[in-house]
Design a protein around this motif. Structure first.
Motif, PDB file in Angstrom:
ATOM      1  N   ILE A  70       1.037  -1.327  -0.071  1.00 58.06           N
ATOM      2  CA  ILE A  70      -0.178  -0.234  -0.186  1.00 58.06           C
ATOM      3  C   ILE A  70       0.720   0.750   0.352  1.00 58.06           C
ATOM      4  O   ILE A  70       1.827   1.346   0.485  1.00 58.06           O
ATOM      5  CB  ILE A  70      -1.167   0.220   1.164  1.00 58.06           C
ATOM      6  N   LEU A 103      -8.568   3.899   0.721  1.00 57.15           N
ATOM      7  CA  LEU A 103      -8.400   2.372  -0.132  1.00 57.15           C
ATOM      8  C   LEU A 103      -9.412   1.895  -0.616  1.00 57.15           C
ATOM      9  O   LEU A 103      -8.407   0.876  -1.522  1.00 57.15           O
ATOM     10  CB  LEU A 103      -7.576   2.072   1.172  1.00 57.15           C
ATOM     11  N   THR A 104     -10.473   1.638  -0.609  1.00 54.76           N
ATOM     12  CA  THR A 104     -10.907   1.107  -1.248  1.00 54.76           C
ATOM     13  C   THR A 104     -12.055   1.576  -2.371  1.00 54.76           C
ATOM     14  O   THR A 104     -12.844   1.408  -2.795  1.00 54.76           O
ATOM     15  CB  THR A 104     -12.039   0.124  -0.104  1.00 54.76           C
ATOM     16  N   LYS A 163      -2.124   3.711  -3.676  1.00 55.56           N
ATOM     17  CA  LYS A 163      -2.581   2.536  -4.500  1.00 55.56           C
ATOM     18  C   LYS A 163      -2.104   1.422  -3.974  1.00 55.56           C
ATOM     19  O   LYS A 163      -1.480   1.975  -2.468  1.00 55.56           O
ATOM     20  CB  LYS A 163      -0.777   2.613  -5.435  1.00 55.56           C
ATOM     21  N   VAL A 164      -2.357   0.373  -4.330  1.00 54.88           N
ATOM     22  CA  VAL A 164      -2.698  -1.363  -4.186  1.00 54.88           C
ATOM     23  C   VAL A 164      -1.524  -1.574  -5.110  1.00 54.88           C
ATOM     24  O   VAL A 164      -2.613  -1.766  -6.141  1.00 54.88           O
ATOM     25  CB  VAL A 164      -4.613  -1.478  -3.450  1.00 54.88           C
ATOM     26  N   VAL A 199      -6.221   3.348  -6.489  1.00 53.89           N
ATOM     27  CA  VAL A 199      -7.237   2.365  -6.009  1.00 53.89           C
ATOM     28  C   VAL A 199      -8.267   1.840  -6.347  1.00 53.89           C
ATOM     29  O   VAL A 199      -8.712   2.747  -7.428  1.00 53.89           O
ATOM     30  CB  VAL A 199      -7.571   2.474  -4.434  1.00 53.89           C
ATOM     31  N   THR A 226      -7.540  -4.918  -8.857  1.00 55.00           N
ATOM     32  CA  THR A 226      -7.354  -4.424  -7.488  1.00 55.00           C
ATOM     33  C   THR A 226      -7.502  -5.262  -6.244  1.00 55.00           C
ATOM     34  O   THR A 226      -7.395  -6.081  -5.838  1.00 55.00           O
ATOM     35  CB  THR A 226      -7.309  -3.110  -7.039  1.00 55.00           C
ATOM     36  N   LEU A 272      -7.332  -7.857  -2.861  1.00 50.67           N
ATOM     37  CA  LEU A 272      -8.037  -6.986  -1.378  1.00 50.67           C
ATOM     38  C   LEU A 272      -8.852  -7.436  -1.444  1.00 50.67           C
ATOM     39  O   LEU A 272     -10.145  -7.628  -1.555  1.00 50.67           O
ATOM     40  CB  LEU A 272      -7.567  -5.917  -2.265  1.00 50.67           C
ATOM     41  N   TYR A 323     -11.542  -6.118   2.225  1.00 52.34           N
ATOM     42  CA  TYR A 323     -12.174  -5.254   2.970  1.00 52.34           C
ATOM     43  C   TYR A 323     -12.837  -5.607   4.122  1.00 52.34           C
ATOM     44  O   TYR A 323     -14.439  -5.955   3.541  1.00 52.34           O
ATOM     45  CB  TYR A 323     -12.259  -4.036   1.873  1.00 52.34           C
ATOM     46  N   ILE A 337      -3.673  -9.045   0.381  1.00 50.58           N
ATOM     47  CA  ILE A 337      -4.023  -7.811   0.965  1.00 50.58           C
ATOM     48  C   ILE A 337      -4.794  -7.460   2.098  1.00 50.58           C
ATOM     49  O   ILE A 337      -6.604  -7.658   0.866  1.00 50.58           O
ATOM     50  CB  ILE A 337      -3.713  -6.565   0.683  1.00 50.58           C
ATOM     51  N   LEU A 355      -7.448  -5.394   4.402  1.00 54.22           N
ATOM     52  CA  LEU A 355      -7.681  -3.924   5.136  1.00 54.22           C
ATOM     53  C   LEU A 355      -9.134  -4.420   6.772  1.00 54.22           C
ATOM     54  O   LEU A 355      -9.660  -4.563   5.851  1.00 54.22           O
ATOM     55  CB  LEU A 355      -8.777  -2.782   4.115  1.00 54.22           C
TER      56      LEU A 355
END
Ligand SMILES: Nc1ncnc2c1ncn2[C@@H]1O[C@H](COP(=O)(O)OP(=O)(O)O)[C@@H](O)[C@H]1O
Ligand SMILES: [Mg+2]
Lengths: 260, 319
Positions: free
Chosen positions: B4, B56-57, B68-69, B74, B79, B83, B85, B160, B162
Motif C-alpha cells: 500500500i 483505499l477501497t 495505490k494498492v 485504488v 485490485t 484485496l 476489506y 492484502i 484491510l
C-alpha cells in the motif's frame, strides 16, 4: 464472464424482492381487484368484457407502478444508507455494473409480477366469456406497453434515488409519471396557445418528460381495436433510448459519488 | 514491493446543512505498507482511520493525494481480486443467510462451483458460524456480523486485507480468534492493515504502526523504535515553587502540578543531574518509577500534547 457481476446483482435484487412482504401484499391486492372486476362485470350485462379489460389492464399497470416506485426508490438508497454497499463494492464489480444489475433485477421482478397478474387476468377473461376472440391478442400488446412503462419508471426512480432521499424520489417520479401521462395534452395546449413563451415551454416539457400517454392503449384494446405495429416499434425504441439515457446519467452520478 | 502506497492523501467532507463548508478529516497522510507486514493503524474515534480505509477501497474519493494498492490506483476491479476489506460495523443484506451471503460474494471472483463451496465452508468454520449458516443475517448479533464480515473479507484468499476495527463488538474469545487469524495470515505471507483504538491488540500483533490524530499522522515506525523514545523515569517530588523552573529544565516534557506535588518525566541521561539537584536543593522525592514502555502511554501523550498542548505549557509557565 464479463457480465457475470451484473447477473449476480440482478439475481440478488430479484431475490430481495421475492423475500420482501410488500410484493405479496400488492399481488394480493391485484387478485382482489381482478376478482371484483369479474363480479362487477357480471352485474352490468353487455359491456362486461370492456369493463373487465379496462379494469384488468389498469390494475396491472397501477400495481406494477406501485411496486416499481416502492422498490425503485430504495434500490440504491437502502444499500448506501445501510452500508451494505461497502462490502459489495470492494469486490471486483464496477459501480455501473452494480447499477445495471439493480435496474435489471427490478425489471425481472416487475416482469414476473406482471406475468402472475396477467395470468389471473386471462383467467378472469375466460371465466367471463368462455372463449377467446381474435382481437384479444392486442391485450398482449397493451401488457407489453405496461412493461415498457414500468421499465421507464424504474429508470426514473433509479436516477432520482442516486442523489435524493426515497421520499423525494417517489414524489419526483410520481409527478413525472402524471405529467408524462398528460404529455399529449401538453402538446395540444402548446398548439392552441398564442403566447410564444408558453408554446416554447410546452414543447420543451413535452420532449423532456417521458411520453407515457403513448403507452396507454387500454381503451382501444378494450373496444377490440387493433394497435398499429408502428406504435409498438416506436414505443419500444422510445423506451430503450429514454431508459438508456437515464441509466447512463445515473451511472455518471453514481460513479463519482462519495459513499459516506 | 510495497503493498500500500499512500501519498499526501487528504479528505475534506462537506458539513453543515445550509452553508456547506469543508471539514478536513484526513490531512496529507503519507504512508507505505510493505508486503507481508502486519500494520496497525491507531487513533482515537474521529481520527480519520475509517476515512483512510474507505479511500483505499475507492468508496470515497480523495480531495488531494493518491493511494495505490499493489502499485495500481485504488478502486480497480482487478485490485479487488487481491484485496479484502472489512468495513467498520459491517452490515449485510439482512434477507440473506450467512451461507447465501458468502455464495453471493463468491460470484464476483470467478470461482467455479466446487471452489465456491469449499471456500464458503472453510470461511464459515474459520469464523465459527458453521452452525448458524442458515440463519438470516437480520437475526445476527453485532459480534456475529463482525465474524461474517471477516469471512467475506478473506473469502477469496486476498493478498492484502484491510480490517476496520476488526475486534470491535467481539467477546474476549472472538478477539483472541481474530488475533490468531491475523497471525495466521502473516504466516501465509499476507499483508494485514488494520485500524483500532485498542492498544493491546496492536502491541501483540503489529510489525509497524502508524498513529493518527485528528487526521494527521503523528508517528509511524516499528513498535520497538516508537517505544524506545519513551524510556526514562517518572518522578514525583515536593519542593518549593522556586525550584519549578529548574525542574522543567530537567524534564523531558511539561511538568504537571497537583496537590503541591510535581510530576515530571526524566530521560536516562539527565538522571544524575536530577538526583544531584534534589540533594542540593532539598527536594523531597516522593516516588521514582521507570516509565512502562507501552504504546498506550506514547499514544495518549501524543494525542494529548497535540490537543491540549497549549493548556499544559501555559499551566507550567504560571507556576
Ligand atoms: N460522512 C461524513 N461527513 C462528514 N464528516 C465525516 C463523515 N465521516 C467522517 N467524518 C468526520 O471525519 C473525521 C474522521 O472520521 P473517521 O474516519 O470515521 O474516524 P475514525 O474511523 O478514526 O474514528 C471525524 O471528525 C468525523 O466526524
Ligand atoms: Mg472508524
Amino acid at each position: 464472464m464479463n457480465s457475470s457481476p451484473v447477473l449476480a446483482v440482478t439475481l440478488n435484487t430479484f431475490r430481495e424482492a421475492v423475500r420482501d412482504r410488500i410484493l405479496y401484499n400488492l399481488v394480493a391486492f391485484a387478485v382482489i381487484l381482478i376478482a371484483s372486476a369479474v363480479l362487477f362485470g357480471q352485474i352490468s350485462i353487455g359491456i362486461e368484457k370492456i369493463i373487465l379489460i379496462n379494469l384488468g389492464l389498469s390494475s396491472i399497470s397501477v400495481f406494477g407502478l406501485l411496486i416499481a416506485i416502492f422498490l425503485g426508490i430504495n434500490l440504491v438508497f437502502k444499500e448506501i444508507d445501510k452500508r451494505s454497499l461497502y462490502a459489495l463494492l470492494s469486490k471486483p464489480v464496477r459501480r455501473w455494473q452494480f447499477l445495471l444489475g439493480k435496474f435489471l433485477g427490478l425489471n425481472v421482478t416487475l416482469l414476473v409480477n406482471t406475468i402472475f397478474m396477467t395470468a389471473g387476468f386471462w383467467a378472469a377473461l375466460y371465466y367471463l366469456n368462455r372463449k377467446f376472440e381474435r382481437q384479444d391478442q392486442f391485450i398482449w400488446v397493451a401488457i407489453y406497453f405496461i412493461l415498457l412503462e414500468l421499465s421507464l419508471v424504474t429508470a426514473i426512480c433509479l436516477f432520482f434515488s442516486c442523489f435524493s432521499t426515497p421520499v423525494l424520489s417517489a414524489v419526483f417520479t410520481f409527478l413525472l409519471y402524471i405529467i408524462g401521462s398528460f404529455s399529449a395534452d401538453i402538446r395540444g395546449f402548446g398548439e392552441l396557445t398564442h403566447s410564444a413563451p408558453l408554446k416554447a415551454l410546452s414543447t420543451f416539457v413535452y420532449y423532456l418528460v417521458p411520453n407515457f400517454s403513448d403507452f396507454s392503449v387500454a381503451a382501444p384494446v378494450a373496444h377490440g381495436k387493433a394497435v398499429p405495429g408502428t406504435l409498438v416499434l416506436l414505443n419500444t425504441i422510445y423506451t430503450l433510448c429514454y431508459a438508456s439515457v437515464l441509466l447512463v446519467a445515473s451511472m455518471a452520478v453514481f460513479s463519482r459519488k462519495d459513499l459516506k | 514491493m510495497t503493498a500500500i502506497q499512500i501519498s499526501g492523501l487528504t479528505k475534506d467532507y462537506q458539513i453543515g446543512f445550509w452553508r456547506k463548508r469543508p471539514w478536513r478529516a484526513l490531512d496529507g497522510l503519507s504512508l507505505e505498507v510493505e508486503r507481508g507486514e502486519v500494520f496497525g493503524f491507531l487513533g482515537h474515534n474521529g481520527a480519520g482511520k475509517t476515512t483512510t480505509l474507505k479511500l483505499l477501497t475507492g468508496l470515497i474519493f480523495p480531495t488531494a493525494g493518491t493511494a495505490k494498492v499493489l502499485g495500481k490506483p485504488v478502486g480497480q476491479p482487478e485490485t479487488f481480486r487481491h484485496l479484502g476489506y472489512l468495513p467498520e460495523n459491517p452490515y449485510f443484506y439482512d434477507y440473506l443467510t450467512a451461507q447465501e451471503l458468502l455464495d453471493y460474494f463468491a460470484h464476483f471472483f470467478q470461482m467455479d462451483a466446487g471452489l465456491r463451496v469449499r471456500r464458503r465452508e472453510e470461511m464459515l468454520k474459520l469464523v465459527g458460524l458453521d452452525s448458524f449458516r442458515d440463519m438470516p443475517l437480520r437475526k445476527f448479533s453485532k459480534g456475529m456480523l463482525q465474524r461474517i464480515g471477516i469471512a467475506q473479507a478473506v473469502l477469496h484468499d486476498p493478498e492484502i486485507v484491510l480490517l476496520d476495527e476488526p475486534m470491535s463488538g467481539l467477546d474476549p474469545m472472538g478477539r483472541r480468534e481474530v488475533r490468531d487469524l491475523i497471525v495466521q495470515m502473516k504466516a501465509e505471507g499476507k499483508t494485514v492493515f488494520f485500524s483500532t483504538h485498542i492498544l493491546s491488540d496492536v502491541e501483540a500483533l503489529c510489525d509497524r504502526v502508524a498513529i493518527l490524530n485528528r487526521g494527521k499522522l503523528v508517528g509511524v515506525g516499528r513498535l520497538s523504535e516508537l517505544l524506545r523514545q519513551r524510556s526514562g523515569v517518572e518522578a514525583v517530588v515536593e519542593c518549593a515553587s522556586s525550584c519549578s523552573a529548574e525542574l522543567q529544565h530537567l524534564a523531558s516534557k511539561p511538568v504537571t502540578v497537583s496537590g503541591g506535588q510535581y510530576r515530571l518525566e526524566i530521560q536516562e541521561e539527565n538522571m544524575p543531574r536530577f538526583l544531584a539537584f534534589c540533594q542540593t536543593e532539598g527536594v523531597r522525592l516522593v516516588s521514582l518509577n521507570p516509565i512502562r514502555a507501552s504504546l498506550e502511554d506514547y499514544f495518549t501523550e501524543l494525542s494529548q500534547s497535540a490537543s491540549d498542548g497549549e493548556h499544559v505549557s501555559s499551566g507550567v509557565s504560571a507556576l
